[in-house]
Design an enzyme around this catalytic site. Structure first.
Site, mmCIF file in Angstrom:
data_model
loop_
_atom_site.group_PDB
_atom_site.id
_atom_site.type_symbol
_atom_site.label_atom_id
_atom_site.label_comp_id
_atom_site.label_asym_id
_atom_site.label_seq_id
_atom_site.Cartn_x
_atom_site.Cartn_y
_atom_site.Cartn_z
ATOM 1 N N GLY A 124 6.285 0.298 2.081
ATOM 2 C CA GLY A 124 5.727 1.293 1.177
ATOM 3 C C GLY A 124 5.546 0.821 -0.250
ATOM 4 O O GLY A 124 5.751 -0.345 -0.589
ATOM 5 N N ARG A 125 5.176 1.800 -1.095
ATOM 6 C CA ARG A 125 4.931 1.548 -2.512
ATOM 7 C C ARG A 125 6.078 2.100 -3.354
ATOM 8 O O ARG A 125 6.778 3.004 -2.925
ATOM 9 C CB ARG A 125 3.627 2.210 -2.952
ATOM 10 C CG ARG A 125 2.391 1.643 -2.271
ATOM 11 C CD ARG A 125 1.153 2.325 -2.803
ATOM 12 N NE ARG A 125 -0.063 1.622 -2.414
ATOM 13 C CZ ARG A 125 -1.253 1.857 -2.950
ATOM 14 N NH1 ARG A 125 -1.393 2.786 -3.881
ATOM 15 N NH2 ARG A 125 -2.306 1.171 -2.558
ATOM 16 N N LYS A 140 10.551 5.011 -4.187
ATOM 17 C CA LYS A 140 9.903 4.243 -3.117
ATOM 18 C C LYS A 140 9.419 5.199 -2.049
ATOM 19 O O LYS A 140 10.203 5.950 -1.464
ATOM 20 C CB LYS A 140 10.862 3.220 -2.513
ATOM 21 C CG LYS A 140 10.187 2.389 -1.416
ATOM 22 C CD LYS A 140 11.090 1.301 -0.905
ATOM 23 C CE LYS A 140 10.361 0.470 0.151
ATOM 24 N NZ LYS A 140 11.203 -0.601 0.697
ATOM 25 N N ASP A 235 15.351 -8.859 2.944
ATOM 26 C CA ASP A 235 14.123 -9.034 2.163
ATOM 27 C C ASP A 235 14.445 -9.540 0.755
ATOM 28 O O ASP A 235 13.924 -9.016 -0.232
ATOM 29 C CB ASP A 235 13.345 -7.717 2.093
ATOM 30 C CG ASP A 235 11.865 -7.934 1.773
ATOM 31 O OD1 ASP A 235 11.377 -9.066 1.954
ATOM 32 O OD2 ASP A 235 11.207 -6.972 1.339
#
Length: 414
Positions: A124-125, A140, A235
């Protein structure tokens, strides 16, 4: 001869009433009868029958159209309200307590407008928002469609919300809108390490870079060993390392993190991450472990020291290039040229060698984050005489091969 009366409305479409109040008629030499006008019925002019007029028809049409439009808007508003409102399910009561109302997050980010977009993360953004009391947050928006598994995902997010360490970005809370989730973090005013590292104007000195790497190592050690459960971030990259107001490095974006008991073995899952940071064995086994995070951190160390991306636009892999320089005893040539030689050569060697050790394609050759932090802090010796992996290049796949994987077996998030 016929005698009678005739009337007409002419060209007007309106209906008219015509009345004969009195009349007299004679023929021949007969005397005309006098009309008694004193006893005539009262005379008044009646207006046209409005309900038969065109004006009445126009008003009916306009009112009907307004009613239909109002009904449509009302239905739309009702659906919009139900879209905002999500009924709390039983499992949500057991989650990490602070749940934001969606209206509050939507308003704080001005409707998730691109003007407030901070960047992209796993699934997502991320948007910048301001809460009613003036506190700045990063929101988020997880765009993954949670048709199933939301309860399990939220259980992990709830656990991560209890993480407390000075080198982690604090989670503020969460929100839900239908099948989409929103995770709220503290806003870090100095942005990401990536933005500062690759900005046109050199903003990070060597001392800053070394301190940030030490901060990130401390945060990862807490995730791997020092909390109740083992947390694998999955990540680690420069865009997920954020800088607070004092330029301290903080690990952020736990949207892909997995946690399990320290005695538990990791389960196979989807391969997620960013090209250049993904450990080779993760692609084959699908099992995320602390060692795969160590590999990502090694790529990050080389990126910070060299001022280059782990994989550039031409497909050159940074760790291979640094290994070649190490083998030819030219390791110092890898340091970011933009520093102009203004760096500590001893610290540079530590960062580069640690980056190679952590990025070793053989996970058995890597060291733990505890050892990494000890070396960065000067409490342990740096490994010497590293063995250059003979099959190093065969441990990596090229960009074309990487992108050819099926989306069901590999999710590449950049």
């Amino acid at each position: 001869m016929w005698v009678g009366f005739s009337a007409s409305t002419g060209s007007s479409p309106l209906v008219e009433d015509h009345y004969i109040l009195a009349w007299s008629f004679v023929t021949g030499n007969n005397k005309t009868l006098d009309l008694d006008t004193l006893h005539l019925p009262s005379f008044y002019v009646r207006g046209p029958k409005f309900y038969n007029s065109m004006e009445f028809i126009y008003i009916i049409v306009i009112c009907s159209a307004a009613f239909i439009l109002g009904l449509i808007l009302g239905i739309f508003y009702w659906f919009k309200r139900t879209d905002y409102i999500n009924f709390t399910e039983q499992w949500e009561l057991e989650c990490w307590p602070h749940r934001f109302a969606y209206q509050e997050l939507n308003h704080s980010t001005k409707g998730l407008r691109d003007d407030n977009l901070l960047g992209y993360g796993g699934f997502g953004r991320v948007y910048r928002g301001t809460l009613p009391l003036g506190e700045e947050v990063a929101v988020k928006c997880i765009t993954k469609d949670f048709t199933e598994g939301m309860e399990e995902f939220m259980a992990e997010i709830s656990s991560l919300g209890r993480l407390q360490h000075r080198n982690l970005v604090p989670l503020r809370g969460w929100s839900r809108k239908n099948k989409r989730l929103f995770i709220v973090y503290d806003y870090m005013c100095n942005g990401s390490l990536e933005r500062n590292l690759f900005s046109p104007k050199l903003s990070l000195t060597w001392a800053h870079r070394y301190k940030i790497l030490t901060d990130v190592a401390a945060g990862l050690l807490y995730l791997h060993e020092q909390w109740d459960k083992c947390v694998v971030h999955r990540d680690i990259k420069s865009s997920n390392v954020l800088l607070d107001s004092d330029q301290n490095g903080r690990v952020g974006d736990f949207g892909l993190a997995r946690l399990y008991d320290h005695s538990e073995k990791p389960q196979t899952t989807h391969v997620v991450g960013t090209l250049g940071y993904i450990a080779p064995e993760l692609i084959h086994s699908g099992k995320a472990t602390p060692s795969t995070d160590v590999f990502s951190f090694g790529a990050l160390m080389l990126e910070v020291a060299c001022g280059r991306k782990p994989v550039d636009a031409q497909g050159m892999i940074l760790v291979e290039w640094v290994w070649d320089l190490y083998a030819n005893k030219r390791l110092v040539d890898a340091v970011d040229q933009r520093l102009g030689g203004d760096y500590d050569k001893g610290e540079a060697e530590i960062v580069l060698v640690l980056g190679l050790v952590c990025s070793n394609p053989d996970p058995r050759e890597r060291i733990s984050m505890r050892n990494v932090l000890q070396i960065l802090s000067g409490k342990a010796a740096l490994p010497v005489d590293l063995n250059v992996p003979s099959a190093f290049k065969h441990s990596y796949i090229d960009i074309a091969e990487f992108n050819s994987f099926s989306a069901t077996s590999l999710e590449l998030l950049e």
